[in-house]
Design an enzyme around this catalytic site. Sequence first.
Site, PDB file in Angstrom:
ATOM      1  N   HIS A  84       0.823  -1.209   0.000  1.00 16.82           N
ATOM      2  CA  HIS A  84       0.000   0.000   0.000  1.00 16.82           C
ATOM      3  C   HIS A  84       0.860   1.263   0.000  1.00 16.82           C
ATOM      4  O   HIS A  84       0.386   2.329  -0.390  1.00 16.82           O
ATOM      5  CB  HIS A  84      -1.016  -0.016   1.151  1.00 16.82           C
ATOM      6  CG  HIS A  84      -0.477   0.231   2.513  1.00 16.82           C
ATOM      7  ND1 HIS A  84      -0.233  -0.783   3.418  1.00 16.82           N
ATOM      8  CD2 HIS A  84      -0.169   1.378   3.160  1.00 16.82           C
ATOM      9  CE1 HIS A  84       0.198  -0.273   4.558  1.00 16.82           C
ATOM     10  NE2 HIS A  84       0.250   1.040   4.425  1.00 16.82           N
ATOM     11  N   ASP A 221       1.144  -7.777   2.076  1.00 15.52           N
ATOM     12  CA  ASP A 221       1.289  -6.330   1.873  1.00 15.52           C
ATOM     13  C   ASP A 221       2.763  -5.920   1.743  1.00 15.52           C
ATOM     14  O   ASP A 221       3.351  -5.369   2.661  1.00 15.52           O
ATOM     15  CB  ASP A 221       0.621  -5.605   3.048  1.00 15.52           C
ATOM     16  CG  ASP A 221       0.368  -4.131   2.761  1.00 15.52           C
ATOM     17  OD1 ASP A 221       0.907  -3.623   1.763  1.00 15.52           O
ATOM     18  OD2 ASP A 221      -0.359  -3.490   3.535  1.00 15.52           O
ATOM     19  N   SER A 589       3.949   2.067   8.486  1.00 19.27           N
ATOM     20  CA  SER A 589       3.722   1.148   7.375  1.00 19.27           C
ATOM     21  C   SER A 589       5.038   0.892   6.643  1.00 19.27           C
ATOM     22  O   SER A 589       5.713   1.827   6.223  1.00 19.27           O
ATOM     23  CB  SER A 589       2.698   1.736   6.411  1.00 19.27           C
ATOM     24  OG  SER A 589       1.423   1.787   7.003  1.00 19.27           O
TER      25      SER A 589
END
Length: 656
Positions: A84, A221, A589
């Site tokens: 992402h 991810d 992240s």
Amino acid sequence: MKKLILSVALLLSALPFLKADEGMWLPSLISQRIGDMQAKGLRLSAEDIYSVNQACLKDAVVLFGGGCTGELVSDRGLLLTNHHCGYSYIQKHSSVEHDYLKDGFWALSQDQELPNPGLTVRFLEKMEDVTALVLKGYKSKMNEDQRQALIRKNAEKLRKEAEKAGNGLRASVEALYYGNQYFLFVFREYRDVRLVGAPPSSIGKFGGETDNWMWPRHTGDFSIFRIYAGKDNMPADYSPENIPYTPKKSLRISLAGVKEGDFTFVYGCPGSTREYIHSAEVDYIANVSDPEKIGIRTTRLQLMKKHMDMSQAVRIQYSSKYAGVANAWKKWQGEEKGIKKMKTVAAKQDFEKRFEQWAAGSEYKGITDRLAALYAARNPVFRAYEYYNETVRSIEKLRMAAGYPMDPKDYYEPIDKEMFVAMMDCFDKSLDDSFKPAYFIQKRKEYGSMEAWRDAVFADEAEANELAFSIDSFYFNVLRPQVFELENSIDLTYRDYMRGQMAFDASKAFYPDANLTLRIAYGHVEGYSPSDAIYYRPVSTLKGIIEKDNPAIFDYNIPQTLRDIYAEGGHDDQPVCFLATNHTTGGNSGSPVLNADGDLVGINFDRVWEGTMSDIVFDPDFCRNISLDVRYILFIIREIGHASYLLDEMHFTSSK
């Protein structure tokens, strides 16, 4: 000045005691936490984690783009981050003919790696406490404007001095603890970063928004990039002549995996937390801001999804936009629920009462009442400010008319036309006329319906320009100055309140709120119980992906190759994701998750829904970060990407 220096000393000396595994710690001060980390299982020294004299773990970690983290996993500049985090760049390279979002992308040699204009990564060179230098020349008789002018002047001098050697050096002076302490951060920025690999979205976004912020999680991810440099290994603009960057340090990859109870730590760039705020702000977030923004974004998502489901081209165009809107939308739902479940407003109010009893007769007396009064004045204006951002300023036609850069490749007018009606109607019905431009009120009456107004705006550029101008003019010239003035008064009051909290609760370890600078959070692998009679184990496997697999649902339709591999047998226990108690937030992240020896065991990518209030209040029973097991990354590279050559440049270990 003595009082300010004393307050900084208090900040650094108040180290014990915190709730289990709470905290985001400055790497340069990690020696003050190293004893606790080692007691919990760490087998490294403080110098192994942060040093300016030798290569250390900080040299393998980067700020990726403007708001994620990445880590180096080879001596040739190979970098891992989240799918992402790389999503918008993957999307820009995608088309109906080459749908890298749907099918994935794998460069099978370096000449196939794709450049990404505007993408940068930053390595931290050093950080240091510059409080005394930033406040040099300060006199107690100075007013606040004079103080801030002095701080800006001194900070700019420090920044220029730090950057004068060039070669991609970037520096910033950041206020910590609401301006009670200042740190200089010096980075080296690299500007040639190329896409190497990304799994198909059916792996990289497996579960979509249904699984987002949830456990058990089975999302692969990750994406892979490579940093390039000039022949001197220094930052350079993109050029075919550039060579892979040779880092000071790259991470070994552990093949041993994790189990419940293992020590882990996260080294990354958390974006924003507000752990020390007043009850009035928590009350506004949980009972006004989050619920209203959730409602608005629900409408926006429904409109986008309707069109995305009908067209592959539109799905490609709006995938990144949809993900951006949905991410905060779901996070706010968990945050609102968590704040209420923990009775955080009442807990803050109780603290404030005890604080005021302690503060009687001191310089801090009445400070919580002053904050309550400031929030009472700010909240109606701030609510309108948030409505502008969530409704009328989200209409792409008006953003283009106002001159904001938009890529026509990623614009679909039928969505925007429906969005215009829905967002303008929400704006009109939710705000008092005192918060609307006079032009808006006049035209609303003149057109009679939002549909008629929409038709005029989309048919006439002059009409669109006028509406966009009136909205932006009110927003920037009327609303935002009021918000900034009130927020500034609140922040100034927090500067004193922060010092007061630390003096009142001297046994507590106060870590600075996150601000997208490098931090360390540590904890251990652990499941959790979200409700009665339920316990979530901390590790998910490929078996769970197969259980969720559903070709009829886009978010759960895995590649046929993965089905075939699983059908061959022997992959039930292939690890996918794991939970730990590390304190993380947005910006983390892509952060490396490291074991007791500093070896890479996973990549952080999310938190559990029940713990998203950790930006405001940390609950050790529910706050868990979700990480992608590095062994699943290797599995996907090898079995799905058929890019095993990438594994040849990585370094592996079997140590726990």
